[in-house]
Motif scaffolding. Sequence first.
Motif, PDB file in Angstrom:
ATOM      1  N   LYS A 101      22.354  -7.154 -24.506  1.00 12.58           N
ATOM      2  CA  LYS A 101      21.352  -7.144 -25.727  1.00 12.58           C
ATOM      3  C   LYS A 101      20.901  -8.561 -25.931  1.00 12.58           C
ATOM      4  O   LYS A 101      19.707  -9.194 -26.054  1.00 12.58           O
ATOM      5  CB  LYS A 101      21.562  -6.723 -26.815  1.00 12.58           C
ATOM      6  N   MET A 102      21.699  -9.699 -26.103  1.00 11.74           N
ATOM      7  CA  MET A 102      21.850 -11.209 -26.379  1.00 11.74           C
ATOM      8  C   MET A 102      20.888 -11.627 -25.147  1.00 11.74           C
ATOM      9  O   MET A 102      19.990 -12.493 -25.358  1.00 11.74           O
ATOM     10  CB  MET A 102      22.987 -11.712 -26.360  1.00 11.74           C
ATOM     11  N   GLY A 103      20.888 -11.127 -23.964  1.00  8.92           N
ATOM     12  CA  GLY A 103      20.031 -11.872 -22.989  1.00  8.92           C
ATOM     13  C   GLY A 103      18.584 -11.399 -22.978  1.00  8.92           C
ATOM     14  O   GLY A 103      17.906 -11.983 -22.391  1.00  8.92           O
ATOM     15  N   LYS A 104      18.448 -10.432 -23.677  1.00  7.92           N
ATOM     16  CA  LYS A 104      17.026  -9.971 -23.833  1.00  7.92           C
ATOM     17  C   LYS A 104      16.231 -10.779 -25.000  1.00  7.92           C
ATOM     18  O   LYS A 104      15.051 -10.570 -25.287  1.00  7.92           O
ATOM     19  CB  LYS A 104      17.068  -8.268 -24.293  1.00  7.92           C
ATOM     20  N   MET A 105      16.933 -11.745 -25.976  1.00  9.38           N
ATOM     21  CA  MET A 105      16.401 -12.282 -26.820  1.00  9.38           C
ATOM     22  C   MET A 105      15.457 -13.329 -26.213  1.00  9.38           C
ATOM     23  O   MET A 105      15.883 -14.449 -25.693  1.00  9.38           O
ATOM     24  CB  MET A 105      17.397 -12.806 -27.725  1.00  9.38           C
ATOM     25  N   LEU A 106      14.024 -13.191 -26.304  1.00 16.18           N
ATOM     26  CA  LEU A 106      12.782 -14.260 -25.755  1.00 16.18           C
ATOM     27  C   LEU A 106      12.144 -14.755 -26.985  1.00 16.18           C
ATOM     28  O   LEU A 106      11.128 -14.219 -27.444  1.00 16.18           O
ATOM     29  CB  LEU A 106      12.282 -13.426 -24.884  1.00 16.18           C
ATOM     30  N   HIS A 107      12.502 -16.020 -27.220  1.00 14.65           N
ATOM     31  CA  HIS A 107      11.619 -16.718 -28.367  1.00 14.65           C
ATOM     32  C   HIS A 107      11.994 -18.127 -28.042  1.00 14.65           C
ATOM     33  O   HIS A 107      12.900 -18.681 -27.711  1.00 14.65           O
ATOM     34  CB  HIS A 107      12.076 -16.162 -29.550  1.00 14.65           C
ATOM     35  N   LYS A 108      10.766 -18.987 -28.222  1.00 12.61           N
ATOM     36  CA  LYS A 108      10.996 -20.308 -28.074  1.00 12.61           C
ATOM     37  C   LYS A 108      12.168 -21.133 -29.004  1.00 12.61           C
ATOM     38  O   LYS A 108      12.445 -22.169 -28.664  1.00 12.61           O
ATOM     39  CB  LYS A 108       9.595 -21.166 -28.326  1.00 12.61           C
ATOM     40  N   ASN A 109      12.547 -20.401 -30.174  1.00 15.68           N
ATOM     41  CA  ASN A 109      13.375 -20.796 -31.104  1.00 15.68           C
ATOM     42  C   ASN A 109      14.675 -20.465 -31.173  1.00 15.68           C
ATOM     43  O   ASN A 109      15.592 -20.227 -31.973  1.00 15.68           O
ATOM     44  CB  ASN A 109      12.688 -20.989 -32.432  1.00 15.68           C
ATOM     45  N   VAL A 110      14.886 -19.571 -29.808  1.00 10.92           N
ATOM     46  CA  VAL A 110      16.242 -18.837 -29.820  1.00 10.92           C
ATOM     47  C   VAL A 110      16.897 -19.090 -28.255  1.00 10.92           C
ATOM     48  O   VAL A 110      15.998 -19.175 -27.351  1.00 10.92           O
ATOM     49  CB  VAL A 110      16.236 -17.224 -29.857  1.00 10.92           C
ATOM     50  N   MET A 111      18.110 -19.782 -28.431  1.00  9.86           N
ATOM     51  CA  MET A 111      18.576 -20.087 -27.239  1.00  9.86           C
ATOM     52  C   MET A 111      19.015 -18.898 -26.406  1.00  9.86           C
ATOM     53  O   MET A 111      19.508 -17.968 -26.563  1.00  9.86           O
ATOM     54  CB  MET A 111      20.076 -20.886 -27.351  1.00  9.86           C
ATOM     55  N   ARG A 112      18.310 -18.618 -24.973  1.00 13.84           N
ATOM     56  CA  ARG A 112      18.574 -17.819 -24.117  1.00 13.84           C
ATOM     57  C   ARG A 112      19.850 -17.513 -23.666  1.00 13.84           C
ATOM     58  O   ARG A 112      20.367 -18.779 -23.160  1.00 13.84           O
ATOM     59  CB  ARG A 112      17.514 -17.907 -23.008  1.00 13.84           C
ATOM     60  N   LEU A 113      20.572 -16.627 -23.453  1.00 16.32           N
ATOM     61  CA  LEU A 113      21.610 -16.417 -22.758  1.00 16.32           C
ATOM     62  C   LEU A 113      21.578 -16.206 -21.292  1.00 16.32           C
ATOM     63  O   LEU A 113      20.750 -15.414 -20.835  1.00 16.32           O
ATOM     64  CB  LEU A 113      22.428 -15.023 -23.395  1.00 16.32           C
ATOM     65  N   ARG A 114      22.158 -17.259 -20.461  1.00 12.62           N
ATOM     66  CA  ARG A 114      21.748 -17.159 -19.050  1.00 12.62           C
ATOM     67  C   ARG A 114      22.668 -16.248 -18.231  1.00 12.62           C
ATOM     68  O   ARG A 114      22.186 -15.598 -17.145  1.00 12.62           O
ATOM     69  CB  ARG A 114      22.129 -18.434 -18.533  1.00 12.62           C
ATOM     70  N   GLY A 115      23.869 -15.873 -18.857  1.00 12.25           N
ATOM     71  CA  GLY A 115      24.764 -15.071 -18.119  1.00 12.25           C
ATOM     72  C   GLY A 115      26.083 -14.834 -18.939  1.00 12.25           C
ATOM     73  O   GLY A 115      26.033 -15.495 -19.881  1.00 12.25           O
ATOM     74  N   TYR A 116      26.723 -13.885 -18.456  1.00  9.40           N
ATOM     75  CA  TYR A 116      28.117 -13.556 -19.161  1.00  9.40           C
ATOM     76  C   TYR A 116      29.067 -13.356 -17.890  1.00  9.40           C
ATOM     77  O   TYR A 116      28.834 -12.730 -17.003  1.00  9.40           O
ATOM     78  CB  TYR A 116      27.736 -12.787 -20.169  1.00  9.40           C
ATOM     79  N   CYS A 117      30.268 -13.231 -18.374  1.00  9.68           N
ATOM     80  CA  CYS A 117      31.565 -12.575 -17.652  1.00  9.68           C
ATOM     81  C   CYS A 117      32.376 -11.876 -18.356  1.00  9.68           C
ATOM     82  O   CYS A 117      32.900 -12.202 -19.430  1.00  9.68           O
ATOM     83  CB  CYS A 117      32.054 -13.803 -16.690  1.00  9.68           C
ATOM     84  N   VAL A 118      33.079 -10.704 -17.873  1.00  5.56           N
ATOM     85  CA  VAL A 118      34.018  -9.926 -18.427  1.00  5.56           C
ATOM     86  C   VAL A 118      34.774  -9.877 -17.243  1.00  5.56           C
ATOM     87  O   VAL A 118      34.825  -9.253 -16.026  1.00  5.56           O
ATOM     88  CB  VAL A 118      33.589  -8.574 -18.595  1.00  5.56           C
ATOM     89  N   GLU A 119      35.951 -10.463 -17.404  1.00  7.29           N
ATOM     90  CA  GLU A 119      37.174 -10.633 -16.277  1.00  7.29           C
ATOM     91  C   GLU A 119      38.356 -10.657 -16.999  1.00  7.29           C
ATOM     92  O   GLU A 119      38.922 -11.622 -17.480  1.00  7.29           O
ATOM     93  CB  GLU A 119      36.975 -11.803 -15.567  1.00  7.29           C
ATOM     94  N   ARG A 120      38.942  -9.506 -16.812  1.00 10.36           N
ATOM     95  CA  ARG A 120      40.421  -9.319 -17.527  1.00 10.36           C
ATOM     96  C   ARG A 120      40.180  -9.648 -18.909  1.00 10.36           C
ATOM     97  O   ARG A 120      39.769  -9.081 -19.811  1.00 10.36           O
ATOM     98  CB  ARG A 120      41.333 -10.185 -16.705  1.00 10.36           C
ATOM     99  N   ASP A 121      41.165 -10.614 -19.396  1.00 13.22           N
ATOM    100  CA  ASP A 121      41.018 -11.044 -20.819  1.00 13.22           C
ATOM    101  C   ASP A 121      40.060 -12.143 -21.116  1.00 13.22           C
ATOM    102  O   ASP A 121      39.803 -12.512 -22.301  1.00 13.22           O
ATOM    103  CB  ASP A 121      42.432 -11.441 -21.041  1.00 13.22           C
ATOM    104  N   GLU A 122      39.328 -12.369 -20.145  1.00 16.09           N
ATOM    105  CA  GLU A 122      38.315 -13.495 -20.127  1.00 16.09           C
ATOM    106  C   GLU A 122      37.030 -12.841 -20.629  1.00 16.09           C
ATOM    107  O   GLU A 122      36.589 -12.029 -20.091  1.00 16.09           O
ATOM    108  CB  GLU A 122      38.254 -14.328 -18.852  1.00 16.09           C
ATOM    109  N   ARG A 123      36.266 -13.565 -21.862  1.00 15.58           N
ATOM    110  CA  ARG A 123      34.978 -13.237 -22.080  1.00 15.58           C
ATOM    111  C   ARG A 123      34.199 -14.624 -22.117  1.00 15.58           C
ATOM    112  O   ARG A 123      34.576 -15.491 -22.981  1.00 15.58           O
ATOM    113  CB  ARG A 123      34.680 -12.696 -23.536  1.00 15.58           C
ATOM    114  N   ILE A 124      33.037 -14.546 -21.209  1.00 16.68           N
ATOM    115  CA  ILE A 124      32.428 -16.114 -21.249  1.00 16.68           C
ATOM    116  C   ILE A 124      31.013 -15.709 -21.377  1.00 16.68           C
ATOM    117  O   ILE A 124      30.442 -14.872 -20.762  1.00 16.68           O
ATOM    118  CB  ILE A 124      32.695 -16.820 -19.850  1.00 16.68           C
ATOM    119  N   LEU A 125      30.377 -16.748 -22.014  1.00 16.63           N
ATOM    120  CA  LEU A 125      28.906 -16.660 -22.249  1.00 16.63           C
ATOM    121  C   LEU A 125      28.215 -18.161 -21.691  1.00 16.63           C
ATOM    122  O   LEU A 125      29.017 -19.076 -21.962  1.00 16.63           O
ATOM    123  CB  LEU A 125      28.522 -16.508 -23.776  1.00 16.63           C
ATOM    124  N   VAL A 126      27.285 -18.093 -21.112  1.00 14.69           N
ATOM    125  CA  VAL A 126      26.775 -19.305 -20.438  1.00 14.69           C
ATOM    126  C   VAL A 126      25.399 -19.435 -21.052  1.00 14.69           C
ATOM    127  O   VAL A 126      24.542 -18.719 -20.795  1.00 14.69           O
ATOM    128  CB  VAL A 126      26.794 -19.333 -19.008  1.00 14.69           C
TER     129      VAL A 126
END
Length: 322
Positions: free
Chosen positions: A91-116
């Motif tokens: 859902k965060m990756g669908k945010m499209l506005h010139k004043n909202v930082m776009r989420l480039r990607g994410y990772c779910v891996e074991r206990d890791e949660r990463i947003l890029v």
Amino acid sequence: MATKVIKAFLMGSIFRRWSKSSKCGGNKTQIEDHRDSAATSDDNSEPLPSESGTACVYWGQLPDGTQIAVKRLRSGSSLNSDKEFAEEAGKMGKMLHKNVMRLRGYCVERDERILVYSYMPNSSLLAHLHGAFSYDNLLDWRKRVRIALGCAEGLAYLHHSANPPMIHGNIKASNILLTDDFQPLYTDYGIAALMKKPALKVKVALGYTAPECSSGEAATLQSDVFSFGILLLELISGRRPTEKVEFSMKQHIVDWAEPLILEGKLDCLVDPKLQGRFVPEELKKLVFAATICAQTSSHSRPSMARVVELLQGVEKNEVASV
């Protein structure tokens, strides 16, 4: 040590997972699975300044030279299940506005949660108002007016136009990043939804918290509006939301500004670093918007759509009441 850990993770599982299945806003993130796909700075043994209680942010670089900011959510932060996390990050990756930082990607891996995200070398509004960049006086009046309107438009998008609508929940100067031409970008939105429900509430920074949230209520659209009002006063004045006064006591920015507004001394609100260089009519717009947003009663605050209208062209009779 922290940088070595994130570097190893970046070079391994995160890019493998992205290249196979990660989607943001419907577009697959194309990153090849090379052991040296990304690197973090060995000179930066500490996270970037946007470290918080729930996450650490690191600098990284893609093979094509693109700089990225890697937000690593802390493993003890009551994180959602893999499926729920992926759904919310999508859902965060669908945010499209010139004043909202776009989420480039994410990772779910074991206990890791990463947003890029993309990396912003121009840093945050906090850095320009109170930090390393504040000494350069780069935020002239014209830029502050642009930032105010951009922040209003970005929040109005999250509240009224995003699909689904989103409460930011943690508006503060450090969560407003600035592009090279000083366009503001909201970051850190949607973080609360990545946590287990109802285990963890994202703690709003001291001074920005709406009165109802201080008593334990959950964040709402209207509490976002209050935080935005505080952000406007901070942008106008160059003061922090709370500042120390005599005998180590702290004064809230509303308590400082209110007497000056009631006495009509709006010029006394303006950041001294501007040395009197501001546009009085624009100052009235900003002060009026800040005043109606930062009201104690949540029911009295306007919608962000209304705030955008006010900042774009306040009716003269409304401004005159400030």
